[in-house]
Design a protein around this motif. Structure first.
Motif, short mmCIF file in Angstrom:
data_model
loop_
_atom_site.label_atom_id
_atom_site.label_comp_id
_atom_site.label_asym_id
_atom_site.label_seq_id
_atom_site.Cartn_x
_atom_site.Cartn_y
_atom_site.Cartn_z
N GLY A 1 -122.45 -89.37 55.86
CA GLY A 1 -123.29 -90.55 56.04
C GLY A 1 -124.44 -90.29 57.00
O GLY A 1 -125.59 -90.71 56.74
N LEU A 2 -124.16 -89.60 58.10
CA LEU A 2 -125.23 -89.28 59.06
C LEU A 2 -126.29 -88.38 58.43
O LEU A 2 -127.49 -88.59 58.62
N ALA A 3 -125.84 -87.38 57.68
CA ALA A 3 -126.78 -86.47 57.03
C ALA A 3 -127.63 -87.22 56.00
O ALA A 3 -128.83 -86.94 55.85
N ALA A 4 -127.01 -88.15 55.28
CA ALA A 4 -127.76 -88.94 54.29
C ALA A 4 -128.85 -89.76 54.97
O ALA A 4 -129.97 -89.89 54.45
N HIS A 5 -128.55 -90.30 56.14
CA HIS A 5 -129.55 -91.08 56.88
C HIS A 5 -130.72 -90.19 57.31
O HIS A 5 -131.90 -90.56 57.12
N ILE A 6 -130.40 -89.05 57.90
CA ILE A 6 -131.45 -88.16 58.38
C ILE A 6 -132.34 -87.70 57.22
O ILE A 6 -133.57 -87.68 57.33
N LEU A 7 -131.71 -87.34 56.11
CA LEU A 7 -132.49 -86.92 54.94
C LEU A 7 -133.34 -88.07 54.41
O LEU A 7 -134.50 -87.88 54.03
N GLY A 8 -132.77 -89.28 54.41
CA GLY A 8 -133.52 -90.45 53.94
C GLY A 8 -134.72 -90.76 54.81
O GLY A 8 -135.72 -91.30 54.32
N ASP A 9 -134.66 -90.43 56.10
CA ASP A 9 -135.81 -90.64 56.98
C ASP A 9 -136.81 -89.50 56.89
O ASP A 9 -138.02 -89.71 57.05
N ASP B 1 -135.35 -98.22 55.31
CA ASP B 1 -134.75 -99.38 55.95
C ASP B 1 -133.24 -99.18 56.08
O ASP B 1 -132.60 -98.45 55.32
N THR B 2 -132.64 -99.86 57.06
CA THR B 2 -131.23 -99.65 57.39
C THR B 2 -130.30 -100.03 56.25
O THR B 2 -129.28 -99.36 56.01
N LEU B 3 -130.61 -101.08 55.52
CA LEU B 3 -129.77 -101.49 54.40
C LEU B 3 -129.70 -100.39 53.34
O LEU B 3 -128.61 -100.07 52.84
N THR B 4 -130.84 -99.81 53.00
CA THR B 4 -130.85 -98.74 52.01
C THR B 4 -130.07 -97.54 52.51
O THR B 4 -129.35 -96.88 51.74
N HIS B 5 -130.17 -97.25 53.80
CA HIS B 5 -129.37 -96.16 54.38
C HIS B 5 -127.88 -96.42 54.17
O HIS B 5 -127.12 -95.53 53.73
N ALA B 6 -127.44 -97.62 54.50
CA ALA B 6 -126.02 -97.96 54.37
C ALA B 6 -125.57 -97.86 52.91
O ALA B 6 -124.49 -97.32 52.61
N LEU B 7 -126.38 -98.37 52.00
CA LEU B 7 -126.03 -98.31 50.58
C LEU B 7 -125.96 -96.86 50.09
O LEU B 7 -125.09 -96.51 49.27
N SER B 8 -126.85 -96.02 50.59
CA SER B 8 -126.82 -94.61 50.17
C SER B 8 -125.54 -93.93 50.65
O SER B 8 -124.97 -93.09 49.95
#
Length: 353
Positions: free
Chosen positions: A102-110, A2-9
């Motif tokens: 931040g972008l890499a964290a999102h991609i990895l999180g997905d 979810d987007t909130l978890t992405h932002a927090l990460s």
């Protein structure tokens, strides 16, 4: 994820990578965390395609904005905007690094979820998914929140963020171990049933990292079970009066009491198979053939004026809830052209182009 978890990460990683001491002329810690959080949320801006139709959503969500190849482009875009907003153009290198982080964290999180992420766009639209983590994992989000809250108490130290980041990677590693155990359970079932050539895959499930959907696929036929890797007794059915979370968790049985469901791409009835096959191969449903990992027939409806064929992706068939997303089909006047529809609930048809 979810987007909130992405932002927090993103905020957590920015704090973990921040220096212990900063100079007065350097961007403050809160600014670094804000930028990295926004960058970690940015790829989900592609959600705007959902306003056009479910067709565009399935084709483009987790697409170009989630591409590793396009990451430098998005990082420079965010850097340019940030440098102007914070009025610190001299720090563009730092902003670029934080944006990329931040972008890499999102991609990895997905990638760790099972939805599928197009990381090689625009040269390839193959979806990659590691499938260790459910799309909304409260333990995953809780570890991030714990690290951020501890950082609020020990403001001068980045240690809480570093520890939480390491715990996060360890947690996903443990989930990978549990995923292997779920696959092993499925392979034992295949061996016991002498299903030669069958393919075993698993999907993470809600409420617990120990809940899994074990899928056995054999030429378009599916057998699947909802199991909990550590549960010893069948959970008590909470009933319609039980809480939503309890209803989601209860259907996952101990391995020894696994219930194997059956489904098929063309259905169990020989009468339905020809029309189901024609509908499945129609150009109107090509987007769903590309997206669905476990496509299965829901039902065939033949009336005097119309005939409809409905499919779902079993990845998103959740026991304990009536909400089943990504159910699509085609309808037509007998002998006419097919038209695309989405099935909302059990009977509401929503047409889209």
């Amino acid at each position: 994820m979810d987007t909130l978890t992405h932002a927090l990460s993103g905020a957590l990683l920015a704090r973990a990578f921040a220096p212990s001491r900063t100079r007065p002329e350097d961007p403050p810690i809160w600014q670094r965390m804000t930028l990295c959080a926004l960058a970690a949320a940015f790829p989900d801006s592609d959600i705007v395609v959902s306003f056009f139709s479910p067709f565009h959503y399935l084709l483009h969500h987790r697409g170009a904005t989630h591409s590793l190849l396009l990451l430098p482009l998005w990082a420079m875009l965010l850097t340019g905007i940030t440098a102007q907003c914070f009025r610190r153009p001299q720090h563009w290198r730092l902003y670029a690094g934080l944006s990329a982080l931040g972008l890499a964290a999102h991609i990895l999180g997905d990638l760790i979820t099972s939805y599928g992420t197009v990381i090689l766009a625009p040269f390839s639209y193959e979806r990659f998914a590691w499938g260790t983590t459910f799309i909304i994992d409260l333990w995953f989000t809780g570890i991030i929140l714990a690290g951020l809250l501890a950082g609020c108490y020990w403001r001068a130290s980045r240690r809480p963020a570093v520890i939480a980041s390491l715990m996060l990677f360890s947690y996903v590693g443990l989930q990978a171990v549990w995923r292997a155990q779920a696959i092993d359970f499925g392979e034992r079932y295949v061996s016991e049933m002498a299903m030669h050539g069958a393919k075993v895959t698993v999907q993470p499930a809600p409420m617990s990292p120990l809940n899994w959907m074990v899928m056995v696929e054999n030429n378009g036929d599916y057998r699947y079970a909802y199991v909990n890797l550590r549960r010893k007794e069948i959970a008590t059915d909470p009933g319609p009066e039980g809480g939503f979370l309890a209803r989601l968790d209860a259907p996952y049985n101990p391995l020894s009491a696994a219930i194997w469901n059956r489904s098929s791409l063309l259905g169990a009835s020989y009468e339905d198979a020809p029309l189901a096959r024609e509908a499945w191969m129609s150009p109107e449903i090509a987007f769903f053939r590309w997206f669905a990992q476990y496509p299965a027939l829901i039902k065939v409806e033949i009336g005097n004026a119309t005939e409809c064929v409905w499919f779902q992706d079993l990845r998103f068939a959740r026991p304990g809830t009536s909400f089943n997303p990504f159910r699509f089909g085609v309808c037509r006047v007998p002998g006419g052209a097919w038209s695309r529809f989405r099935l909302r609930g059990e009977s509401e048809l929503v047409r889209f182009d």
